[in-house]
Structures are given as C-alpha cells and as structure tokens.
Scaffold this active site. Sequence first.
Site, PDB file in Angstrom:
ATOM      1  N   LYS A  58       0.821  -1.214   0.000  1.00 38.53           N
ATOM      2  CA  LYS A  58       0.000   0.000   0.000  1.00 38.53           C
ATOM      3  C   LYS A  58       0.854   1.263   0.000  1.00 38.53           C
ATOM      4  O   LYS A  58       0.375   2.320  -0.413  1.00 38.53           O
ATOM      5  CB  LYS A  58      -0.968  -0.008   1.184  1.00 38.53           C
ATOM      6  CG  LYS A  58      -1.879  -1.241   1.263  1.00 38.53           C
ATOM      7  CD  LYS A  58      -2.550  -1.569  -0.047  1.00 38.53           C
ATOM      8  CE  LYS A  58      -3.474  -2.767  -0.028  1.00 38.53           C
ATOM      9  NZ  LYS A  58      -2.913  -4.040   0.418  1.00 38.53           N
ATOM     10  N   TYR A  61     -11.862 -15.044   3.810  1.00 36.14           N
ATOM     11  CA  TYR A  61     -10.928 -13.954   4.083  1.00 36.14           C
ATOM     12  C   TYR A  61     -10.466 -13.955   5.546  1.00 36.14           C
ATOM     13  O   TYR A  61     -11.290 -13.967   6.464  1.00 36.14           O
ATOM     14  CB  TYR A  61     -11.597 -12.606   3.766  1.00 36.14           C
ATOM     15  CG  TYR A  61     -10.705 -11.426   4.031  1.00 36.14           C
ATOM     16  CD1 TYR A  61      -9.754 -11.024   3.107  1.00 36.14           C
ATOM     17  CD2 TYR A  61     -10.785 -10.719   5.236  1.00 36.14           C
ATOM     18  CE1 TYR A  61      -8.924  -9.951   3.348  1.00 36.14           C
ATOM     19  CE2 TYR A  61      -9.953  -9.637   5.493  1.00 36.14           C
ATOM     20  CZ  TYR A  61      -9.027  -9.266   4.545  1.00 36.14           C
ATOM     21  OH  TYR A  61      -8.194  -8.199   4.795  1.00 36.14           O
ATOM     22  N   TYR A  90      -2.696 -12.630   3.571  1.00 38.53           N
ATOM     23  CA  TYR A  90      -2.420 -12.451   2.136  1.00 38.53           C
ATOM     24  C   TYR A  90      -1.244 -13.302   1.649  1.00 38.53           C
ATOM     25  O   TYR A  90      -1.416 -14.223   0.851  1.00 38.53           O
ATOM     26  CB  TYR A  90      -2.149 -10.969   1.823  1.00 38.53           C
ATOM     27  CG  TYR A  90      -3.290 -10.059   2.147  1.00 38.53           C
ATOM     28  CD1 TYR A  90      -4.308  -9.830   1.222  1.00 38.53           C
ATOM     29  CD2 TYR A  90      -3.369  -9.416   3.377  1.00 38.53           C
ATOM     30  CE1 TYR A  90      -5.367  -8.986   1.515  1.00 38.53           C
ATOM     31  CE2 TYR A  90      -4.426  -8.575   3.679  1.00 38.53           C
ATOM     32  CZ  TYR A  90      -5.417  -8.367   2.750  1.00 38.53           C
ATOM     33  OH  TYR A  90      -6.472  -7.538   3.047  1.00 38.53           O
TER      34      TYR A  90
HETATM   35  C1  LIG Z   1      -3.637  -5.264   0.284  1.00 36.41           C
HETATM   36  C2  LIG Z   1      -2.708  -6.401   0.319  1.00 36.41           C
HETATM   37  C3  LIG Z   1      -2.613  -7.296  -0.773  1.00 36.41           C
HETATM   38  C4  LIG Z   1      -3.506  -7.234  -1.974  1.00 36.41           C
HETATM   39  O1  LIG Z   1      -3.240  -6.179  -2.839  1.00 36.41           O
HETATM   40  P1  LIG Z   1      -4.450  -5.599  -3.713  1.00 36.41           P
HETATM   41  O2  LIG Z   1      -3.841  -4.565  -4.544  1.00 36.41           O
HETATM   42  O3  LIG Z   1      -5.423  -5.056  -2.705  1.00 36.41           O
HETATM   43  O4  LIG Z   1      -5.063  -6.714  -4.474  1.00 36.41           O
HETATM   44  C5  LIG Z   1      -1.695  -8.305  -0.700  1.00 36.41           C
HETATM   45  N1  LIG Z   1      -0.907  -8.459   0.366  1.00 36.41           N
HETATM   46  C6  LIG Z   1      -0.967  -7.639   1.433  1.00 36.41           C
HETATM   47  C7  LIG Z   1      -0.081  -7.904   2.591  1.00 36.41           C
HETATM   48  C8  LIG Z   1      -1.868  -6.582   1.452  1.00 36.41           C
HETATM   49  O5  LIG Z   1      -1.935  -5.777   2.522  1.00 36.41           O
END
Ligand SMILES: *Cc1c(COP(=O)(O)O)cnc(C)c1O
Length: 335
Positions: free
Chosen positions: A49, A260, A286
């Site tokens: 991000k 999720y 993730y």
């Molecule tokens: C937000 C996030 C993702 C996913 O990325 P997107 O662009 O939202 O699809 C993957 N890994 C982590 C650790 C994240 O915080």
Amino acid sequence: MLTDKLPRQSLGFFPTPLHPLARLTEMLGGPQLFIKRDDQTGLALGGNKTRKLEFILADALAQGSDAIVTAGAAQSNHCRQTAAAAARLGLECHLLLGGRAPAQPQGNLLLDRLFGCHIHWTPGHRKGEDLAEVVRYLERAGRKPYVAPYGGSSDLGALAFVAALEELKCQWPDQGGPFTHIVFASSSGGTHAGLMLGARLLELPTKMVGINIDKGAGGERSFAGHILDLAGQAAERLGSPQSFTPEDLILDDDYLGEGYGVVGEAEREAIGVLARTEGILLDPVYTGRAMAGLLALVRSGAFEPSDRVLFWHTGGAPALFAYGDQLALGETPTL
Ligand SMILES: *Cc1c(COP(=O)(O)O)cnc(C)c1O
C-alpha cells in the site's frame, strides 16, 4: 517512466530489494524462485500500500484535502500504512474498521492507534459501506476530507504498480534477466491491474499470476471484472487506452480456504516453510495464502524447471501478532 507525469508524494524507500530464494528453490527442486521485497517499503513496517499511497495521497494534497478517510478490516495493512502516511504528512486520518473494538489492540490495530488516527468501528462492514456518513460529518465540521479507496485500489493505486514493474525491470539484469511468472496475492485488485497493464505497456512476456485471497472480492461485480475495469481506467488516466478481456487475466481461485482472514493448514505450512528456509516472514491473510498457492503450483508441476518465478511479497507481517493463537506451528523441527 510511464507514470512520470502523475504527482507522486515520496513515502517509502524504493527500489525495494529483489533477490533469489536459493534454499526454497533447492527444497522444491525448481523452478528458480525469486522474491520482490515490498514488505520492506520502509513506511511503518512496509507493504504494497505504500506504493499506492504515494500516488493517492499526492492527489489528496493537490486537492487541498486536510483529512484522509479510508476503510478496511480490523487488521488492514492498507489502513495501517494510510494512518502512518497521514501522520507523516500532517493530515488527519479516519479509519472505518470492520467489527468491534477488541479489549486488547494487537498487530496492525495497535499500530493504527500509535499513529493517532480516529477509528470508527463498523460491525458487519469492512469495505467502507459507511464512508459517506463520516465524510458528511467531516464536511459539516468544515474539513476537506479525501476518501482513499478500499485497499488503495483506484486507477491511481493501480498505476503505482505500473511504476513498480518499471522498477523491477531495472533490477532484473542483476538477477539473470526477466521472469517467466510473477505470483502475488490479489484482493482489492490494484496490484493485479497495475501489473497486468504494466506488462502490456512494457511488452513483457511475463505471466502475472494473482492468487485470489478474498471470496467476496469485487462485490456485485465479479472480481475478475473489477480487475479488468481497473486496468482499463488506469490506462485511460495515462492517456494510453487499452482494452482487456478475461483471456488477459490469470486469477487463481483455488486457495480461498475458509474465507478472508481465516488461517488454515495451507497458510500455516507456507508461513513456516518460508520462515525456516529463508528467514522471511509472511503474513496470515495475504502472503501466507499466496505462498501456499505458489507451493501447490510448484508441487503440481505447473512450472518448467527452467522457469524463473518471482514471488511479489506484498507485506502484512504485522498481522502475525494478532493471529498468534492460530499460528502454533506444530512440533519444533528436530536435528
Ligand atoms: C492489500 C494487500 C494485498 C492485496 O493487494 P491488492 O492490490 O489489494 O489486491 C496483498 N498483500 C498484502 C499484505 C496486502 O496488505
């Protein structure tokens, strides 16, 4: 760079490192594995991000906003990095977090609090369903709020990953050249859309393999459709219209597990394997799931031994501390 004309506010340290995963490659018997370390972007323990926020918050500043509003799950990495970036820029930050306040803040939520943001709990909602209410409240108080999209996935957020791909392209000569595949966690779509658009504009043969993390991703629209739309919108913002069809997209839905944020055996194994072979921390939501997907793809023979596969580490490790009770990794390995 393709994105040079867009305003960008420096928030992290780039380029992030790129290096081989030699012990993991050996353990699996090929293909050649590499990792891009966006867990090391430098802003408040890092993550993908940070890249998106450099473009999104530059837009907020250009519009003269004085408060940033965004939303996510209680353990949102996007919210943590937004809170840190807002603190750094002297902007007020409002987070709408799904669920209810826990007795003891942990992980990302603990860090949100340290950055001094305002937290609004939204039971049952984690994707900003109640944003308009907070925006109205701030406007009535005479503020100029700016809404950062869920997961930072707007056209601007996606364009950050066009820039990221250009960054990678400058680094890969030192690692033996281009990659055949890039594997990553895909959840709000900005990373995926940006990598896909970047590959098109830079004419790369690399396959962009998104591992879907969130069953409900995309909302009413299918998640695949949402990613294709985002890529198209980002291309338009660059003044380089492109059309994308479902055939352009690789989105693997096979690793959604129990949904999720629910850690299962596959995520536990992947987190443990990368920690023990490479000393690298993945996250429970993730990258643990995306690495579980990569391990399964390798074991099922999806790659040629000569393939060069890059895992894009998108961050998230601060959430490990909030999942401590679910990450007990079984017996300690013996000598
Ligand atoms: C937000 C996030 C993702 C996913 O990325 P997107 O662009 O939202 O699809 C993957 N890994 C982590 C650790 C994240 O915080």
